[in-house]
Design a protein around this motif. Structure first.
Motif, mmCIF file in Angstrom:
data_model
loop_
_atom_site.group_PDB
_atom_site.id
_atom_site.type_symbol
_atom_site.label_atom_id
_atom_site.label_comp_id
_atom_site.label_asym_id
_atom_site.label_seq_id
_atom_site.Cartn_x
_atom_site.Cartn_y
_atom_site.Cartn_z
ATOM 1 N N PHE A 134 0.863 -1.182 0.000
ATOM 2 C CA PHE A 134 0.000 0.000 0.000
ATOM 3 C C PHE A 134 0.901 1.234 0.000
ATOM 4 C CE2 PHE A 134 -2.187 -3.375 2.170
ATOM 5 C CZ PHE A 134 -3.547 -3.207 1.956
ATOM 6 N N HIS A 135 0.768 2.076 -1.010
ATOM 7 C CA HIS A 135 1.513 3.340 -1.014
ATOM 8 C C HIS A 135 0.501 4.477 -0.959
ATOM 9 C CE1 HIS A 135 4.666 6.243 -1.574
ATOM 10 N NE2 HIS A 135 3.880 6.848 -2.466
ATOM 11 N N PHE A 136 0.552 5.237 0.122
ATOM 12 C CA PHE A 136 -0.358 6.352 0.341
ATOM 13 C C PHE A 136 0.292 7.650 -0.103
ATOM 14 C CE2 PHE A 136 -1.624 3.116 3.295
ATOM 15 C CZ PHE A 136 -3.001 3.240 3.408
ATOM 16 N N THR A 137 -0.449 8.450 -0.830
ATOM 17 C CA THR A 137 -0.056 9.820 -1.143
ATOM 18 C C THR A 137 -1.102 10.694 -0.471
ATOM 19 O OG1 THR A 137 0.882 9.117 -3.249
ATOM 20 C CG2 THR A 137 0.447 11.480 -2.971
ATOM 21 N N VAL A 138 -0.674 11.389 0.569
ATOM 22 C CA VAL A 138 -1.591 12.201 1.363
ATOM 23 C C VAL A 138 -1.256 13.666 1.115
ATOM 24 C CG1 VAL A 138 -2.535 12.618 3.661
ATOM 25 C CG2 VAL A 138 -1.650 10.348 3.088
ATOM 26 N N ARG A 139 -2.284 14.426 0.744
ATOM 27 C CA ARG A 139 -2.106 15.834 0.438
ATOM 28 C C ARG A 139 -2.844 16.670 1.472
ATOM 29 N NH1 ARG A 139 -5.100 16.315 -3.704
ATOM 30 N NH2 ARG A 139 -6.401 18.037 -3.039
ATOM 31 N N GLY A 140 -2.205 17.730 1.886
ATOM 32 C CA GLY A 140 -2.845 18.618 2.847
ATOM 33 C C GLY A 140 -1.936 19.764 3.201
ATOM 34 N N ARG A 141 -2.333 20.474 4.233
ATOM 35 C CA ARG A 141 -1.559 21.623 4.688
ATOM 36 C C ARG A 141 -0.932 21.318 6.027
ATOM 37 N NH1 ARG A 141 -4.838 26.930 2.926
ATOM 38 N NH2 ARG A 141 -4.538 26.583 0.712
ATOM 39 N N LEU A 154 0.700 18.861 7.200
ATOM 40 C CA LEU A 154 0.426 17.541 7.772
ATOM 41 C C LEU A 154 1.642 17.056 8.559
ATOM 42 C CD1 LEU A 154 -1.305 15.823 4.728
ATOM 43 C CD2 LEU A 154 -2.403 16.772 6.762
ATOM 44 N N LYS A 155 1.392 16.485 9.704
ATOM 45 C CA LYS A 155 2.477 15.959 10.526
ATOM 46 C C LYS A 155 2.745 14.513 10.136
ATOM 47 C CE LYS A 155 1.439 19.004 14.368
ATOM 48 N NZ LYS A 155 0.907 19.103 15.731
ATOM 49 N N PRO A 156 3.983 14.218 9.685
ATOM 50 C CA PRO A 156 4.300 12.856 9.251
ATOM 51 C C PRO A 156 3.986 11.788 10.297
ATOM 52 C CG PRO A 156 6.045 14.352 8.612
ATOM 53 C CD PRO A 156 5.107 15.131 9.495
ATOM 54 N N ASN A 157 4.234 12.086 11.569
ATOM 55 C CA ASN A 157 3.958 11.084 12.598
ATOM 56 C C ASN A 157 2.466 10.776 12.696
ATOM 57 O OD1 ASN A 157 3.694 13.761 13.783
ATOM 58 N ND2 ASN A 157 3.497 12.756 15.766
ATOM 59 N N GLU A 170 3.814 9.129 1.280
ATOM 60 C CA GLU A 170 4.435 10.411 0.987
ATOM 61 C C GLU A 170 3.411 11.486 1.291
ATOM 62 O OE1 GLU A 170 5.002 11.395 -3.291
ATOM 63 O OE2 GLU A 170 4.088 9.428 -3.623
ATOM 64 N N ILE A 171 3.913 12.649 1.653
ATOM 65 C CA ILE A 171 3.047 13.781 1.965
ATOM 66 C C ILE A 171 3.326 14.879 0.951
ATOM 67 C CG2 ILE A 171 2.552 15.589 3.652
ATOM 68 C CD1 ILE A 171 3.335 13.559 5.841
ATOM 69 N N ILE A 172 2.257 15.431 0.397
ATOM 70 C CA ILE A 172 2.380 16.565 -0.514
ATOM 71 C C ILE A 172 1.743 17.753 0.190
ATOM 72 C CG2 ILE A 172 1.714 17.528 -2.736
ATOM 73 C CD1 ILE A 172 1.727 14.629 -3.813
ATOM 74 N N ASP A 173 2.550 18.779 0.417
ATOM 75 C CA ASP A 173 2.037 19.977 1.083
ATOM 76 C C ASP A 173 1.244 20.776 0.058
ATOM 77 O OD1 ASP A 173 1.556 21.648 3.182
ATOM 78 O OD2 ASP A 173 3.490 22.673 3.073
#
Length: 148
Positions: A93-100, A102-105, A136-139
């Motif tokens: 499972f590879h998650f791409t989470v987008r937001g403002r 966002l705290k990685p933990n 991964e997190i996309i700001d």
């Protein structure tokens, strides 16, 4: 929860499922199995349902953690046994989470909680498949339109 699945007829391997909530879902087989490739395979639906289950959890958990989550995609890559029953043996499972901001933990915690406690689909599949996760997190610095 219940579901009725009906074979649509003698000319192929298309099935129509009606869920307990009244929604319809079509499934079909591959041409080499008598299908006409008109819809997803049943095992693709299982995989997609698992992705939907865990993405739902991650978004809900992040919202409850007061994170400004704006998007969540999960790409699932799987392997299946070569012989019948062709159960899933590995799922990544590879998650791409987008937001403002966002705290990685908290993103990592949401994914972990989903897979260990809340996502019944992945917990069931874990009985036969080795599960791995990445994210991964996309700001998201752009303003979202009010009607989005």
């Amino acid at each position: 929860m219940e579901c009725t699945v009906r074979w649509t007829g003698l000319s192929g391997m298309t099935f129509l499922a009606e869920t307990g909530s009244g929604h319809l879902l079509t499934m079909d087989g591959a041409p080499d199995g008598g299908g006409r490739d008109l819809a997803p395979r049943p095992m693709e639906v299982v995989l997609a349902g698992t992705g939907g289950c865990t993405a739902y959890d991650v978004v809900l958990i992040l919202r409850k953690s007061h994170q400004d989550v704006r998007g969540c995609d999960v790409t699932l890559k799987s392997e299946r046994a070569e012989k019948e029953p062709k159960v899933f043996t590995k799922i990544h499972f590879h998650f791409t989470v987008r937001g403002r901001n966002l705290k990685p933990n908290l993103v990592e915690r949401a994914i972990k909680l989903s897979h260990e406690k809340y996502c019944s689909a992945s917990i069931m599949l874990e009985k036969t498949a080795e599960m791995t996760h990445s994210f991964e997190i996309i700001d998201d610095l752009a303003e979202m339109p009010a009607n989005a």
